[in-house]
Write a protein that holds these residues in place. Structure first.
Motif, PDB file in Angstrom:
ATOM      1  N   MET A   1       0.516  -7.357   5.337  1.00  0.00           N
ATOM      2  CA  MET A   1       0.634  -6.055   4.706  1.00  0.00           C
ATOM      3  C   MET A   1       0.686  -4.973   5.780  1.00  0.00           C
ATOM      4  O   MET A   1       0.117  -5.136   6.855  1.00  0.00           O
ATOM      5  N   THR A   2       1.336  -3.888   5.434  1.00  0.00           N
ATOM      6  CA  THR A   2       1.403  -2.768   6.366  1.00  0.00           C
ATOM      7  C   THR A   2       0.184  -1.866   6.182  1.00  0.00           C
ATOM      8  O   THR A   2      -0.545  -1.969   5.190  1.00  0.00           O
ATOM      9  N   SER A   3       0.017  -0.977   7.119  1.00  0.00           N
ATOM     10  CA  SER A   3      -1.090  -0.017   7.048  1.00  0.00           C
ATOM     11  C   SER A   3      -1.009   0.793   5.747  1.00  0.00           C
ATOM     12  O   SER A   3      -2.013   1.012   5.075  1.00  0.00           O
ATOM     13  N   GLN A   4       0.194   1.226   5.394  1.00  0.00           N
ATOM     14  CA  GLN A   4       0.366   2.016   4.170  1.00  0.00           C
ATOM     15  C   GLN A   4       0.000   1.209   2.927  1.00  0.00           C
ATOM     16  O   GLN A   4      -0.612   1.728   1.998  1.00  0.00           O
ATOM     17  N   GLU A   5       0.355  -0.053   2.902  1.00  0.00           N
ATOM     18  CA  GLU A   5       0.018  -0.903   1.750  1.00  0.00           C
ATOM     19  C   GLU A   5      -1.496  -1.072   1.622  1.00  0.00           C
ATOM     20  O   GLU A   5      -2.035  -1.041   0.520  1.00  0.00           O
ATOM     21  N   TYR A   6      -2.170  -1.239   2.752  1.00  0.00           N
ATOM     22  CA  TYR A   6      -3.637  -1.335   2.719  1.00  0.00           C
ATOM     23  C   TYR A   6      -4.253  -0.035   2.209  1.00  0.00           C
ATOM     24  O   TYR A   6      -5.175  -0.042   1.401  1.00  0.00           O
ATOM     25  N   ARG A   7      -3.735   1.101   2.686  1.00  0.00           N
ATOM     26  CA  ARG A   7      -4.265   2.397   2.232  1.00  0.00           C
ATOM     27  C   ARG A   7      -4.048   2.590   0.742  1.00  0.00           C
ATOM     28  O   ARG A   7      -4.935   3.069   0.023  1.00  0.00           O
ATOM     29  N   THR A   8      -2.869   2.227   0.266  1.00  0.00           N
ATOM     30  CA  THR A   8      -2.566   2.366  -1.160  1.00  0.00           C
ATOM     31  C   THR A   8      -3.512   1.520  -2.002  1.00  0.00           C
ATOM     32  O   THR A   8      -4.031   1.974  -3.025  1.00  0.00           O
ATOM     33  N   ARG A   9      -3.759   0.300  -1.545  1.00  0.00           N
ATOM     34  CA  ARG A   9      -4.666  -0.594  -2.278  1.00  0.00           C
ATOM     35  C   ARG A   9      -6.081  -0.027  -2.296  1.00  0.00           C
ATOM     36  O   ARG A   9      -6.757  -0.060  -3.322  1.00  0.00           O
ATOM     37  N   ALA A  10      -6.528   0.530  -1.179  1.00  0.00           N
ATOM     38  CA  ALA A  10      -7.862   1.127  -1.125  1.00  0.00           C
ATOM     39  C   ALA A  10      -7.965   2.295  -2.105  1.00  0.00           C
ATOM     40  O   ALA A  10      -8.965   2.425  -2.828  1.00  0.00           O
ATOM     41  N   GLU A  11      -6.920   3.131  -2.151  1.00  0.00           N
ATOM     42  CA  GLU A  11      -6.912   4.263  -3.075  1.00  0.00           C
ATOM     43  C   GLU A  11      -6.950   3.790  -4.522  1.00  0.00           C
ATOM     44  O   GLU A  11      -7.640   4.379  -5.368  1.00  0.00           O
ATOM     45  N   GLN A  12      -6.219   2.723  -4.827  1.00  0.00           N
ATOM     46  CA  GLN A  12      -6.221   2.191  -6.189  1.00  0.00           C
ATOM     47  C   GLN A  12      -7.613   1.714  -6.578  1.00  0.00           C
ATOM     48  O   GLN A  12      -8.061   1.934  -7.701  1.00  0.00           O
ATOM     49  N   ALA A  38      -6.301  -1.286   7.185  1.00  0.00           N
ATOM     50  CA  ALA A  38      -5.239  -0.298   7.393  1.00  0.00           C
ATOM     51  C   ALA A  38      -5.349   0.296   8.791  1.00  0.00           C
ATOM     52  O   ALA A  38      -4.340   0.440   9.498  1.00  0.00           O
ATOM     53  N   LEU A  39      -6.562   0.636   9.198  1.00  0.00           N
ATOM     54  CA  LEU A  39      -6.757   1.188  10.535  1.00  0.00           C
ATOM     55  C   LEU A  39      -6.374   0.169  11.603  1.00  0.00           C
ATOM     56  O   LEU A  39      -5.679   0.496  12.567  1.00  0.00           O
ATOM     57  N   SER A  40      -6.788  -1.055  11.414  1.00  0.00           N
ATOM     58  CA  SER A  40      -6.478  -2.105  12.375  1.00  0.00           C
ATOM     59  C   SER A  40      -4.961  -2.307  12.486  1.00  0.00           C
ATOM     60  O   SER A  40      -4.419  -2.425  13.582  1.00  0.00           O
ATOM     61  N   ALA A  41      -4.287  -2.341  11.345  1.00  0.00           N
ATOM     62  CA  ALA A  41      -2.832  -2.524  11.349  1.00  0.00           C
ATOM     63  C   ALA A  41      -2.141  -1.348  12.035  1.00  0.00           C
ATOM     64  O   ALA A  41      -1.188  -1.533  12.787  1.00  0.00           O
ATOM     65  N   ALA A  42      -2.633  -0.133  11.791  1.00  0.00           N
ATOM     66  CA  ALA A  42      -2.037   1.044  12.418  1.00  0.00           C
ATOM     67  C   ALA A  42      -2.234   1.007  13.929  1.00  0.00           C
ATOM     68  O   ALA A  42      -1.323   1.331  14.697  1.00  0.00           O
ATOM     69  N   LEU A  43      -3.424   0.605  14.368  1.00  0.00           N
ATOM     70  CA  LEU A  43      -3.682   0.520  15.809  1.00  0.00           C
ATOM     71  C   LEU A  43      -2.836  -0.570  16.456  1.00  0.00           C
ATOM     72  O   LEU A  43      -2.342  -0.387  17.572  1.00  0.00           O
ATOM     73  N   ASP A  44      -2.676  -1.692  15.777  1.00  0.00           N
ATOM     74  CA  ASP A  44      -1.835  -2.769  16.306  1.00  0.00           C
ATOM     75  C   ASP A  44      -0.391  -2.299  16.474  1.00  0.00           C
ATOM     76  O   ASP A  44       0.252  -2.568  17.485  1.00  0.00           O
ATOM     77  N   THR A  45       0.105  -1.588  15.484  1.00  0.00           N
ATOM     78  CA  THR A  45       1.474  -1.077  15.534  1.00  0.00           C
ATOM     79  C   THR A  45       1.630  -0.070  16.667  1.00  0.00           C
ATOM     80  O   THR A  45       2.604  -0.116  17.419  1.00  0.00           O
ATOM     81  N   ALA A  46       0.648   0.818  16.797  1.00  0.00           N
ATOM     82  CA  ALA A  46       0.705   1.823  17.862  1.00  0.00           C
ATOM     83  C   ALA A  46       0.664   1.149  19.230  1.00  0.00           C
ATOM     84  O   ALA A  46       1.384   1.554  20.154  1.00  0.00           O
ATOM     85  N   ASN A  47      -0.150   0.119  19.356  1.00  0.00           N
ATOM     86  CA  ASN A  47      -0.252  -0.596  20.628  1.00  0.00           C
ATOM     87  C   ASN A  47       1.069  -1.305  20.952  1.00  0.00           C
ATOM     88  O   ASN A  47       1.509  -1.302  22.098  1.00  0.00           O
TER      89      ASN A  47
END
Length: 55
Positions: A1-12, A38-47
């Motif tokens: 899952m992408t960071s955005q998908e994780y964030r969306t699921r958390a919001e739901q 979501a944070l981990s996925a975002a950091l991985d992508t940024a790295n």
């Protein structure tokens, strides 16, 4: 899952169900896990982008 998908699921999960003033404690705990993922996925992508830029 992408960071955005994780964030969306958390919001739901944090959206209260009809007739309930608050989400359940289990839902809050699970939303926390999704937020951390979501944070981990975002950091991985940024790295990965930073490593590509260095090349």
């Amino acid at each position: 899952m992408t960071s955005q998908e994780y964030r969306t699921r958390a919001e739901q999960l944090l959206t209260p169900l009809p007739g309930r003033p608050m989400p359940s404690l289990d839902a809050v705990r699970l939303a926390d896990v999704y937020a951390r993922l979501a944070l981990s996925a975002a950091l991985d992508t940024a790295n990965e982008h930073a490593e590509e830029a260095r090349r």
